[in-house]
Design a protein around this motif. Structure first.
Motif, short mmCIF file in Angstrom:
data_model
loop_
_atom_site.label_atom_id
_atom_site.label_comp_id
_atom_site.label_asym_id
_atom_site.label_seq_id
_atom_site.Cartn_x
_atom_site.Cartn_y
_atom_site.Cartn_z
N VAL A 196 0.87 -1.41 0.01
CA VAL A 196 -0.06 0.15 0.13
C VAL A 196 0.97 1.31 0.05
O VAL A 196 0.52 2.12 -0.73
N ILE A 217 0.58 4.37 -2.40
CA ILE A 217 0.72 5.73 -2.27
C ILE A 217 1.72 6.67 -2.99
O ILE A 217 2.01 7.76 -3.54
N PRO A 237 -15.23 0.10 13.01
CA PRO A 237 -14.00 1.05 12.52
C PRO A 237 -13.88 0.62 10.95
O PRO A 237 -13.59 1.37 10.35
N PHE A 238 -13.77 -0.97 10.64
CA PHE A 238 -13.58 -1.41 9.57
C PHE A 238 -14.46 -0.81 8.46
O PHE A 238 -14.13 -0.27 7.30
N THR A 251 -14.18 2.59 7.90
CA THR A 251 -13.01 3.17 6.96
C THR A 251 -13.47 3.02 5.49
O THR A 251 -13.03 4.03 4.49
N LEU A 263 -14.93 6.24 4.62
CA LEU A 263 -13.88 7.13 4.50
C LEU A 263 -13.41 7.29 3.34
O LEU A 263 -13.12 8.24 2.68
N ILE A 264 -12.95 6.02 2.57
CA ILE A 264 -12.25 5.70 1.32
C ILE A 264 -13.21 6.45 0.26
O ILE A 264 -12.80 6.98 -0.55
N ALA A 305 -12.98 9.84 0.00
CA ALA A 305 -11.83 10.60 -0.42
C ALA A 305 -11.86 10.33 -1.86
O ALA A 305 -11.27 11.05 -2.60
N GLY A 310 -14.05 13.03 -3.23
CA GLY A 310 -13.13 14.23 -3.21
C GLY A 310 -12.06 14.62 -3.94
O GLY A 310 -11.74 15.49 -4.67
N ALA A 311 -11.38 13.37 -4.18
CA ALA A 311 -10.23 13.56 -5.12
C ALA A 311 -10.84 13.92 -6.50
O ALA A 311 -10.16 14.55 -7.28
N LEU A 339 -11.82 17.46 -6.57
CA LEU A 339 -10.79 18.45 -6.64
C LEU A 339 -10.17 18.54 -7.86
O LEU A 339 -9.58 19.58 -8.36
#
Lengths: 100, 166
Positions: free
Chosen positions: B59, B64, B143-144, B147, B150-151, B154, B157-158, B161
């Motif tokens: 990852v 990244i 939490p998983f 997540t 959240l992804i 993201a 958002g990407a 933007l």
């Protein structure tokens, strides 16, 4: 066997290097990489503590930190692209429209 | 055998980290960060967190860093050379303040009495994908799932933007 405080000291030093990078560097991308460096320093501390306490929860937390870092990299780099398109620069000093 | 590995790869990680901060070209910083991440993956494996070490390579060093390198190469190569003559006073204040932070952090490190203990078979199994996955999908299920949201945010958002017309 390497004692725990060696890993923690290395983690602290890596974190401090990341902090210096965020403050000193003016290239937005390098600042971003310094943030990744700090996240990794914390990850090292988590894994070392997970080993010291013989517990897998610390490793799970590292997993979540990596997920957040990936999301942050995606959005952050998109912001850098938008910044570059509007300012023709990746210098942090050129992005001062909110400053004055 | 553990100690030389720690010295070599810990030193490599620290040197690469300093190189990330000290380089003036973003592409060299990115390559240094790659070395740092790889060295940290070795340390993770040494701490019997084999799954985390693999994830670190796949990852972080894989996904990244490719994203970072893509953006570095996408941008104007001349623009990432920051002008050296404008030294800001924060840069001079940064070094002593960062060193003070380092001293505080090192002071918080517990003393020599905490030992990592020897690597048992039980412990080596705990770092494998099987055990990590079992805990991830039982104790940390909520939490998983959070997540994944959240992804998703993201990704949206990407895309928004990075659109040409912001």
């Amino acid at each position: 066997m390497v004692p725990l405080h060696y890993y923690l000291s290395l983690s602290a030093l890596l974190f401090v290097v990341g902090v210096i990078g965020v403050i000193v560097q003016r290239n937005v991308i390098t600042i971003f990489m310094s943030i990744e460096l700090m996240l990794n320093a914390v990850n090292l501390a988590f894994v070392a503590f997970a080993r010291a306490h013989q517990h897998v929860d610390g490793q799970i937390f590292v997993f979540f930190v990596m997920t957040v870092a990936a999301a942050e990299a995606g959005v952050g780099l998109a912001i850098i692209l938008a910044l570059f398109r509007n300012r023709e620069s990746v210098d942090i000093d050129d992005a001062d429209i909110l400053k004055w | 055998m553990d100690f030389p590995i720690f010295i070599v790869f810990g030193g490599l990680a620290l040197g690469a980290a300093i190189s990330v901060v000290a380089q003036r070209r973003a592409i060299y910083s990115a390559l240094s960060l790659l070395i740092c991440l790889g060295a940290l993956a070795v340390l993770f494996a040494q701490l019997s967190a084999t799954f985390i070490a693999m994830i670190q390579i796949i990852v972080y060093a894989g996904a990244i860093m490719v994203l970072f390198l893509t953006v570095v190469m996408l941008l104007d190569p001349r623009s990432d050379l920051s002008s050296p003559n404008r030294a800001r006073f924060v840069s001079y204040a940064a070094i002593p303040l960062a060193l003070a932070l380092g001293l505080i952090l090192l002071q918080a490190v517990p003393g020599k009495d905490v030992s990592l203990g020897s690597q048992t078979a039980n412990l080596a199994a705990a770092g494998r994908a099987e055990e990590v996955g079992r805990v991830l999908f039982s104790k940390f299920l909520l939490p998983f799932e959070a997540t994944s949201i959240l992804i998703l945010v993201a990704i949206l958002g990407a895309v928004v933007l990075a659109k040409r017309k912001l």
